[in-house]
Motif scaffolding. Sequence first.
Motif, mmCIF file in Angstrom:
data_model
loop_
_atom_site.group_PDB
_atom_site.id
_atom_site.type_symbol
_atom_site.label_atom_id
_atom_site.label_comp_id
_atom_site.label_asym_id
_atom_site.label_seq_id
_atom_site.Cartn_x
_atom_site.Cartn_y
_atom_site.Cartn_z
ATOM 1 N N ASP A 98 0.822 -1.210 0.000
ATOM 2 C CA ASP A 98 0.000 0.000 0.000
ATOM 3 C C ASP A 98 0.865 1.272 0.000
ATOM 4 O OD1 ASP A 98 0.648 -0.929 2.648
ATOM 5 O OD2 ASP A 98 -0.634 0.644 3.442
ATOM 6 N N GLU A 99 2.170 1.139 0.129
ATOM 7 C CA GLU A 99 3.070 2.285 0.063
ATOM 8 C C GLU A 99 3.670 2.364 -1.340
ATOM 9 O OE1 GLU A 99 5.905 2.553 3.332
ATOM 10 O OE2 GLU A 99 4.656 1.137 4.458
ATOM 11 N N PRO A 100 3.256 3.347 -2.137
ATOM 12 C CA PRO A 100 3.741 3.442 -3.521
ATOM 13 C C PRO A 100 5.263 3.514 -3.634
ATOM 14 C CG PRO A 100 1.887 4.920 -3.185
ATOM 15 C CD PRO A 100 2.249 4.371 -1.845
ATOM 16 N N ASN A 101 5.925 4.175 -2.669
ATOM 17 C CA ASN A 101 7.377 4.283 -2.778
ATOM 18 C C ASN A 101 8.066 2.922 -2.636
ATOM 19 O OD1 ASN A 101 6.716 4.173 -0.043
ATOM 20 N ND2 ASN A 101 8.435 5.445 0.580
ATOM 21 N N VAL A 102 7.474 1.987 -1.886
ATOM 22 C CA VAL A 102 8.040 0.642 -1.781
ATOM 23 C C VAL A 102 7.909 -0.068 -3.122
ATOM 24 C CG1 VAL A 102 7.806 -1.615 -0.673
ATOM 25 C CG2 VAL A 102 7.666 0.462 0.708
ATOM 26 N N GLU A 112 16.000 -7.175 -14.650
ATOM 27 C CA GLU A 112 16.050 -8.639 -14.677
ATOM 28 C C GLU A 112 14.667 -9.286 -14.673
ATOM 29 O OE1 GLU A 112 18.331 -11.996 -12.032
ATOM 30 O OE2 GLU A 112 19.249 -10.015 -12.234
ATOM 31 N N PHE A 113 13.658 -8.569 -14.199
ATOM 32 C CA PHE A 113 12.308 -9.116 -14.074
ATOM 33 C C PHE A 113 11.289 -8.143 -14.657
ATOM 34 C CE2 PHE A 113 14.887 -10.821 -10.680
ATOM 35 C CZ PHE A 113 14.606 -12.169 -10.729
ATOM 36 N N ARG A 114 10.170 -8.681 -15.080
ATOM 37 C CA ARG A 114 9.032 -7.841 -15.447
ATOM 38 C C ARG A 114 8.284 -7.581 -14.143
ATOM 39 N NH1 ARG A 114 3.825 -9.741 -17.618
ATOM 40 N NH2 ARG A 114 2.724 -7.849 -18.149
ATOM 41 N N VAL A 115 8.220 -6.341 -13.708
ATOM 42 C CA VAL A 115 7.672 -6.009 -12.394
ATOM 43 C C VAL A 115 6.327 -5.296 -12.547
ATOM 44 C CG1 VAL A 115 8.079 -4.823 -10.207
ATOM 45 C CG2 VAL A 115 10.013 -5.805 -11.461
ATOM 46 N N LEU A 116 5.307 -5.880 -11.921
ATOM 47 C CA LEU A 116 3.985 -5.257 -11.861
ATOM 48 C C LEU A 116 3.801 -4.723 -10.447
ATOM 49 C CD1 LEU A 116 1.930 -8.107 -13.567
ATOM 50 C CD2 LEU A 116 2.931 -6.088 -14.656
ATOM 51 N N LYS A 117 3.121 -3.586 -10.328
ATOM 52 C CA LYS A 117 2.915 -2.962 -9.016
ATOM 53 C C LYS A 117 1.429 -2.886 -8.702
ATOM 54 C CE LYS A 117 5.218 0.700 -10.466
ATOM 55 N NZ LYS A 117 5.843 2.030 -10.499
ATOM 56 N N ALA A 118 1.107 -3.222 -7.450
ATOM 57 C CA ALA A 118 -0.271 -3.098 -6.967
ATOM 58 C C ALA A 118 -0.216 -2.431 -5.601
ATOM 59 C CB ALA A 118 -0.930 -4.464 -6.865
ATOM 60 N N THR A 151 7.777 -7.523 5.590
ATOM 61 C CA THR A 151 7.190 -6.590 6.542
ATOM 62 C C THR A 151 8.293 -5.943 7.356
ATOM 63 O OG1 THR A 151 5.552 -6.315 8.287
ATOM 64 C CG2 THR A 151 6.858 -8.314 8.356
ATOM 65 N N GLY A 152 7.986 -4.784 7.896
ATOM 66 C CA GLY A 152 8.895 -4.116 8.812
ATOM 67 C C GLY A 152 8.637 -4.543 10.237
ATOM 68 N N PHE A 153 7.542 -5.256 10.457
ATOM 69 C CA PHE A 153 7.140 -5.681 11.790
ATOM 70 C C PHE A 153 7.069 -7.200 11.820
ATOM 71 C CE2 PHE A 153 5.102 -1.745 10.537
ATOM 72 C CZ PHE A 153 5.538 -0.878 11.525
ATOM 73 N N HIS A 173 4.635 -15.009 -12.067
ATOM 74 C CA HIS A 173 5.440 -16.126 -11.575
ATOM 75 C C HIS A 173 5.762 -15.997 -10.089
ATOM 76 C CE1 HIS A 173 6.752 -15.756 -15.966
ATOM 77 N NE2 HIS A 173 5.857 -16.723 -15.889
ATOM 78 N N ILE A 174 5.939 -14.758 -9.623
ATOM 79 C CA ILE A 174 6.336 -14.502 -8.242
ATOM 80 C C ILE A 174 5.455 -13.387 -7.687
ATOM 81 C CG2 ILE A 174 8.246 -13.826 -6.714
ATOM 82 C CD1 ILE A 174 10.074 -14.529 -9.242
ATOM 83 N N VAL A 175 4.928 -13.567 -6.475
ATOM 84 C CA VAL A 175 4.136 -12.534 -5.810
ATOM 85 C C VAL A 175 4.849 -12.169 -4.517
ATOM 86 C CG1 VAL A 175 1.923 -11.896 -4.803
ATOM 87 C CG2 VAL A 175 2.000 -13.510 -6.698
ATOM 88 N N MET A 176 5.108 -10.885 -4.356
ATOM 89 C CA MET A 176 5.723 -10.368 -3.145
ATOM 90 C C MET A 176 4.734 -9.417 -2.500
ATOM 91 S SD MET A 176 9.618 -9.112 -3.568
ATOM 92 C CE MET A 176 9.789 -7.891 -2.311
ATOM 93 N N SER A 177 4.316 -9.722 -1.278
ATOM 94 C CA SER A 177 3.318 -8.888 -0.630
ATOM 95 C C SER A 177 3.807 -8.399 0.725
ATOM 96 C CB SER A 177 2.023 -9.678 -0.432
ATOM 97 O OG SER A 177 1.070 -8.909 0.281
ATOM 98 N N ASP A 178 3.418 -7.170 1.041
ATOM 99 C CA ASP A 178 3.642 -6.635 2.377
ATOM 100 C C ASP A 178 2.656 -7.322 3.312
ATOM 101 O OD1 ASP A 178 4.550 -5.049 4.458
ATOM 102 O OD2 ASP A 178 3.268 -3.354 3.948
#
Length: 171
Positions: free
Chosen positions: A13-17, A28-34, A83-85, A50-55
Motif C-alpha cells: 500500500d506504500e507506492p514508494n516501496v 532482470e524481471f518484469r515487475v507489476l505494481k499493486a 514486513t517491517g514488523f 510467476h512470483i508474488v511479493m506482498s507486504d
Amino acid sequence: MSKSKHCLLIVDDEPNVCDSVHDLLRREFRVLKAHSADEGYRLMQEEEVHIVMSDQRMPQITGVELLTRLKARYPQAVRMLFTGFADLESVIAAINQGHVFQFIRKPWQPEELLEAVRQAAAEYDRLEQSARERDLLLNEIDGLKGRVSCLESLVDRLKDRDVPAAGPLGA
C-alpha cells in the motif's frame, strides 16, 4: 533463467516501496505494481505472474491472507512476504497458510532482495519443470495401461484357443 523475464507482482500500500522494488528489479524481471490486495488480485487474473511479493501489513487484508487466497487460485506462483514488523505469528501463518517461499524483513539490502527474487524465480522454474515431467509421465502411464489392456485381451483369447480337446498330453 529462461529467455523471457519472469513476472514479479509487488503488492504494497506504500507506492514508494513498489517503486523502489520496481527500480531495483526491472532490468532482470518484469515487475507489476499493486497498491492494494484487490488490485494485486486483479493483476493476477490479467497477467501470468510467476512470483508474488506482498507486504504483511496493509489496509483491509494482511499479506498472509492475500497470499493464502492467491495460493488457492494460482498455486504455481511462488509467494514471498515482507514486513517491517516481524512477529512470530505472521511468520508461522505465512508458512502454514500461504505456503510462503521466503519471508523478508524491511528494510532490506538491495542485493539481498535481488538474490531472494532470483531464488524465487529458480523455484518457479523448478516447479514448472516438475509439473511438465509429471504430465509426461502420466501420459506415458496412460499409454502403457492401454498396451497392457490389449496384451491381457490377447492372452485371454490365446488361452481360449489353446484349451486341449483331448486328455493330458494329447492322449
